[in-house]
Write an enzyme that holds these catalytic residues in place. Structure first.
Site, PDB file in Angstrom:
ATOM      1  CD  GLU A 157      -3.118  -0.882   2.158  1.00  0.00           C
ATOM      2  OE1 GLU A 157      -2.842  -0.265   3.206  1.00  0.00           O
ATOM      3  OE2 GLU A 157      -4.229  -1.380   1.941  1.00  0.00           O
ATOM      4  CD  GLU A 366      -4.314  -5.946   3.958  1.00  0.00           C
ATOM      5  OE1 GLU A 366      -5.103  -5.073   4.348  1.00  0.00           O
ATOM      6  OE2 GLU A 366      -3.084  -5.831   4.056  1.00  0.00           O
TER       7      GLU A 366
HETATM    8  C1  BG6 Z   1      -4.856  -2.066   5.103  1.00  0.00           C
HETATM    9  C2  BG6 Z   1      -3.559  -2.517   5.735  1.00  0.00           C
HETATM   10  O1  BG6 Z   1      -4.717  -0.735   4.785  1.00  0.00           O
HETATM   11  O2  BG6 Z   1      -5.993  -2.038   5.896  1.00  0.00           O
HETATM   12  C3  BG6 Z   1      -3.714  -3.362   6.975  1.00  0.00           C
HETATM   13  O3  BG6 Z   1      -2.750  -3.160   4.786  1.00  0.00           O
HETATM   14  C4  BG6 Z   1      -4.825  -2.799   7.832  1.00  0.00           C
HETATM   15  O4  BG6 Z   1      -2.480  -3.392   7.631  1.00  0.00           O
HETATM   16  C5  BG6 Z   1      -6.126  -2.867   7.027  1.00  0.00           C
HETATM   17  O5  BG6 Z   1      -4.979  -3.420   9.058  1.00  0.00           O
HETATM   18  C6  BG6 Z   1      -7.358  -2.419   7.781  1.00  0.00           C
HETATM   19  O6  BG6 Z   1      -7.162  -1.143   8.314  1.00  0.00           O
HETATM   20  P1  BG6 Z   1      -7.339  -0.847   9.852  1.00  0.00           P
HETATM   21  O7  BG6 Z   1      -6.954   0.587  10.012  1.00  0.00           O
HETATM   22  O8  BG6 Z   1      -8.772  -1.086  10.136  1.00  0.00           O
HETATM   23  O9  BG6 Z   1      -6.441  -1.757  10.586  1.00  0.00           O
END
Ligand code: BG6
Length: 468
Positions: A157, A366
Site C-alpha cells: 500500500e 486483504e
Molecule cells: C490495510 C492494511 O490498509 O488495511 C492493513 O494493509 C490494515 O495493515 C487494514 O490493518 C485495515 O485497516 P485498519 O486501520 O482497520 O487496521
C-alpha cells in the site's frame, strides 16, 4: 485458467508481537503504536509463539494460501549490515510449517515496518539510501527463502501510506510528511523495482508484484463536475501509484499539483526506465470499501480528514480539496461502525479496472470487515455480519473471474486471527479466529474460531469439490 486459491492474511507488526525478542528491534510502525491509548505491538496476537497453532488452524480450515509479511528489523536489526540468525530462522519455521501443511506462502516484504534504526540514522524513506538498505534486506530474504516461496509482494500500500500517512511514516509530523510524501513514494517505487529485479534473478519461477489499497470511486450525482471530481480522485489516489509502480510513468495532473504545492519530488528518466525494465508479474490488491465524491470548487475552504478512531458511527470528517473533490457520504451503502462503506460490487469494479488497465493476473491479499466482536461465555463468536460480507465479496470476485476475464490467483480474507488495527486498536477485530487480547493488554492470546471460520471452511471445501 488459474484456479483461485483461498486463504487469509496477517502482517508482521500487527500480529507477531515479540517486538524486541530474539534480536529484533523496533520498526517505525511499532513506535507509532506506542502511547496511542490502544494496545501496542509488543505482544499483540503473539503469532511469534502461536504460529504452529495458527497454521494448524489454517490447515483445518482448508486454506490453500497464507499471506503474511516478514519484519525487516527481525531480519536486519539495524536495517542493514548484520543479519539476525534467530529472525531468519523464525520465517524459515513459518514457511516450512506452511509448506508442510500444503499451504502456499504469499510473502510480503514490507508492510509499513521500516526498521527504526534506519529512521534514526537516515530519516527513513525520504533518504535515497534506504532504497539500498531495502535492496540488501530483500536480497537476504530471496537468498534464504527463495527456494520455498513462489509469490512475493514488494511493498504494501504505497498509495495508502501516501494518502493517510501514519504507521510511523510521519514520525516527523504531518507537515513534514505532506512535503515529503511524493519523494518517499518515489523511493518506494524504486525499492519495488529492485525487489522485482532481484526476485527474477535470484528466484527463478517465482512471481512478484506490488500491493495497492484500491478505492473504487463514484460520483455523487451525474453532474459533469462530479465526474471530474472522480477523475481527480482516481488520479490522486489510485492511478498515480499504479502507473508509477507498474508502468514507470508519472501522471501529469498530479505532477502539476505537486509542483503547485511546492512538495518535494525529484527523479530521473533513468529511474523511471529502471522501473519499466522490471515489470511486475501480478497486481496484489487490498479492498475494503468504495468512496464517493462531489466537485469541490477552487474557492472553497480545505477540509482535513478526521478519522473515526473509536468506532462511533458517523464521526469521520471527510476531506475536501478545493479544485479537486470533496469526499461525501454514499447514502446508498451501509457502513461499518468505522464508517467504511460496505460495497461488494466495488471489489468487482476494482478487479475489472485493474485487469483492463494492466493485463496482469491479480491477487486479493486483504478483504474483510472490522467489527466489535463479542466472545460468548461458551467461547463462540456469532459473526453473521462478517459471513455476509465475505460471501457477497467472494461472489463478486467469482463473477469478475467468470464474466470479466479476471485472472484471480488468490483471495485472502483480512484477517486470519484478530490483530492490532493500524490505527484503531485491538477492539476493531477482523479475524476469522478470535484472539483473547484487548487494548488493555490483559488477554492470554488463546484462539477461538468464529462462525465465519467455519463458514469459510465449508465454502473452501465446496469450492474444491466443485472444481474437481
Ligand atoms: C490495510 C492494511 O490498509 O488495511 C492493513 O494493509 C490494515 O495493515 C487494514 O490493518 C485495515 O485497516 P485498519 O486501520 O482497520 O487496521
Amino acid at each position: 485458467m488459474t484456479e483461485t486459491m483461498f486463504g487469509a492474511s496477517i502482517s508482521a507488526y500487527q500480529a507477531e508481537g515479540g517486538a524486541l525478542l530474539d534480536g529484533k528491534t523496533y520498526s517505525i510502525a511499532d513506535i507509532s503504536t506506542q502511547n496511542k491509548g490502544f494496545l501496542d505491538s509488543d505482544v499483540t496476537s503473539d503469532f511469534y509463539h502461536h504460529y504452529k497453532e495458527d497454521i494448524r488452524l489454517l490447515k483445518e480450515m482448508g486454506a490453500q494460501c497464507f499471506r503474511f509479511s516478514i519484519s525487516w528489523p527481525r531480519i536486519l536489526p539495524e536495517g542493514e549490515g548484520e543479519v539476525n540468525p534467530k529472525g531468519v530462522a523464525f520465517y524459515h519455521q513459518v514457511i516450512d510449517e506452511c509448506v508442510k501443511n500444503g499451504i502456499e506462502p504469499l510473502v510480503t516484504l514490507y508492510h509499513f515496518d521500516l526498521p527504526y534504526a534506519l529512521y534514526e540514522k537516515y530519516g527513513g524513506w525520504i533518504n535515497r539510501h534506504v532504497v539500498d538498505a531495502y535492496r540488501e534486506y530483500v536480497t537476504v530474504c530471496f537468498r534464504e527463502y527463495g527456494d520455498k516461496v513462489r509469490y512475493w509482494q514488494s511493498i504494501n500500500e504505497p498509495d495508502i501510506i501516501n494518502t493517510y500517512g501514519g504507521h510511523g511514516i510521519d514520525l516527523d509530523g504531518k507537515d513534514v510528511f505532506e512535503h515529503d510524501k511524493y519523494q518517499i513514494n518515489h523511493h518506494q517505487a524504486l525499492a519495488h523495482a529492485w525487489a522485482v529485479k532481484l526476485c527474477h534473478e535470484m528466484c527463478p519461477g517465482a512471481r512478484i508484484g506490488p500491493v495497492f489499497g484500491y478505492v473504487p470511486i463514484y460520483p455523487k450525482t451525474c453532474k459533469p463536475e462530479d465526474f471530474l471530481a472522480v477523475e481527480y480522485f482516481n488520479s490522486l489516489h489510485n492511478r498515480f501509484f499504479q502507473e508509477l509502480f507498474l508502468n514507470g510513468r508519472y501522471l501529469e495532473d498530479v505532477l502539476i499539483k505537486i509542483r503547485n504545492e511546492g512538495a518535494a519530488l525529484s527523479y530521473t528518466e533513468e529511474e523511471l526506465a529502471f522501473i519499466r525494465e522490471n515489470p511486475s508479474d501480478f497486481v496484489a490488491l487490498n479492498y475494503y470499501m468504495s468512496q464517493c465524491v462531489s466537485w469541490y470548487p477552487e474557492d472553497a475552504e480545505k477540509i482535513e480528514r478526521v478519522d473515526n478512531k473509536y468506532g462511533k458511527k458517523g464521526s469521520t470528517v471527510l476531506p475536501g480539496i478545493p479544485g479537486y473533490y470533496a469526499e461525501v457520504d454514499n447514502e446508498l451503502l451501509e457502513k461499518t461502525s468505522w464508517d467504511w462503506a460496505i460495497d461488494p460490487i466495488g471489489i468487482r469494479i476494482m478487479l475489472k479496472q485493474i485487469t483492463e488497465s494492466y493485463h496482469l493476473p491479480v491477487m486479493v491479499v486483504e478483504n474483510g470487515m472490522g467489527y466489535f466482536d463479542e466472545l460468548t461465555e461458551d467461547k463462540k463468536v456469532h459473526d453473521d455480519y462478517r459471513i455476509a460480507y465475505m460471501k457477497d465479496h467472494i461472489e463478486q470476485c467469482m463473477k469478475a473471474v467468470e464474466k470479466d476475464g479476471v485472472e484471480l490467483i488468490a483471495y485472502n480474507a483480512w484477517t486470519f486471527i484478530d490483530l492490532l488495527s493500524t490505527s484503531q486498536g485491538f477492539r476493531k477485530r477482523y479475524g476469522l479466529v478470535y484472539v483473547d487480547q484487548n487494548d488493555d493488554a490483559k488477554g492470554d492470546c488463546s484462539r477461538y474460531p468464529k462462525d465465519s471460520y467455519y463458514w469459510y471452511r465449508d465454502f473452501i471445501k465446496n469450492q474444491k469439490t466443485a472444481v474437481r
